[in-house]
Design a protein around this motif. Sequence first.
Motif, PDB file in Angstrom:
ATOM      1  N   TRP A   1      43.556 -28.582  59.879  1.00  0.00           N
ATOM      2  CA  TRP A   1      44.262 -29.862  59.750  1.00  0.00           C
ATOM      3  C   TRP A   1      45.695 -29.635  59.269  1.00  0.00           C
ATOM      4  O   TRP A   1      46.647 -30.185  59.822  1.00  0.00           O
ATOM      5  N   GLN A   2      45.838 -28.825  58.223  1.00  0.00           N
ATOM      6  CA  GLN A   2      47.158 -28.535  57.660  1.00  0.00           C
ATOM      7  C   GLN A   2      48.066 -27.857  58.692  1.00  0.00           C
ATOM      8  O   GLN A   2      49.284 -28.110  58.732  1.00  0.00           O
ATOM      9  N   TRP A   3      47.506 -27.043  59.525  1.00  0.00           N
ATOM     10  CA  TRP A   3      48.291 -26.301  60.525  1.00  0.00           C
ATOM     11  C   TRP A   3      48.612 -27.153  61.747  1.00  0.00           C
ATOM     12  O   TRP A   3      49.698 -27.071  62.310  1.00  0.00           O
ATOM     13  N   PHE A   4      47.656 -28.019  62.151  1.00  0.00           N
ATOM     14  CA  PHE A   4      47.802 -28.742  63.411  1.00  0.00           C
ATOM     15  C   PHE A   4      48.788 -29.905  63.313  1.00  0.00           C
ATOM     16  O   PHE A   4      49.568 -30.151  64.241  1.00  0.00           O
ATOM     17  N   VAL A   5      48.762 -30.644  62.191  1.00  0.00           N
ATOM     18  CA  VAL A   5      49.564 -31.867  62.083  1.00  0.00           C
ATOM     19  C   VAL A   5      51.066 -31.596  62.230  1.00  0.00           C
ATOM     20  O   VAL A   5      51.747 -32.287  63.007  1.00  0.00           O
TER      21      VAL A   5
END
Length: 272
Positions: free
Chosen positions: A43-47
Amino acid sequence: MSQDSTATTSAPSPAITGSAKAGALASAIAWPLASFAVLLLAWQWFVPIAGIPEYILPVPSAFFERLWTDRALIFQHTLVTANEIVLGFLMAAVISIPLGYIIVSVKLLEKAIYPVIVFFQLVPKIAIAPLFVVWFGFGLFPKVLLTFLLCFFPTLVASMTGFRALDERVLYLTRSMGASAWQTFRYVRVPAALTYIFSGLKVSAVFAATGAIVGEFVGANAGLGYLLLRGTSFLDMPLIFACLVALSFVGILFSYLVDGLEVLLMPWQRKG
């Protein structure tokens, strides 16, 4: 070598058994934590890569930071919601389990009352939540009542199923051995029904949080539902997700408490 010595040497030592249980417990905790960690990292990487703005979907570091900075405020509202969940759930358990036994035991009541209960269960609880605010105000009772109504029917049905599950021949056997009605209920009926009852309680534990939050959405001045609405009004997404994390923690903790009570009251089902 004698048979007794063979049995002694083949039995696992308490130290080995204890280490095996500790390993199983560590594995049961580690795997969910690892799954959540992978999900949050993704999540932290994709957003940021997807270019999603924070007012639509914040990164985990943002709402975990908000959870820490506003911990006093969130904790205060979490206690309000947790109180509503526990009171509504306990009220449902205290009423529905004995009522399930009474309905199963008295056939006339099963024919007369149970259809009425099913009819009222078909009425959407969310639709009548505003009526509770009109009738009872913005205090604690409407949220507890809505939580109770959502938890009542699953526990009642599970209790009725459990008290019906006992083979009638077992009851004939206990009567022939001179057991009193209380002894039959305490040592035969209740243990046989506990598996079904706890299945209903686990379902109700999930519904309890929903009832409390919906009640706070309709009308409240405290609680995580109230805080969620306040965050939505200002598009404060980190606050919203911080409240969702707190609510998830309450739900998980409450679910584990029900599981722990099941292990405590049903020692014959413990593994190992």
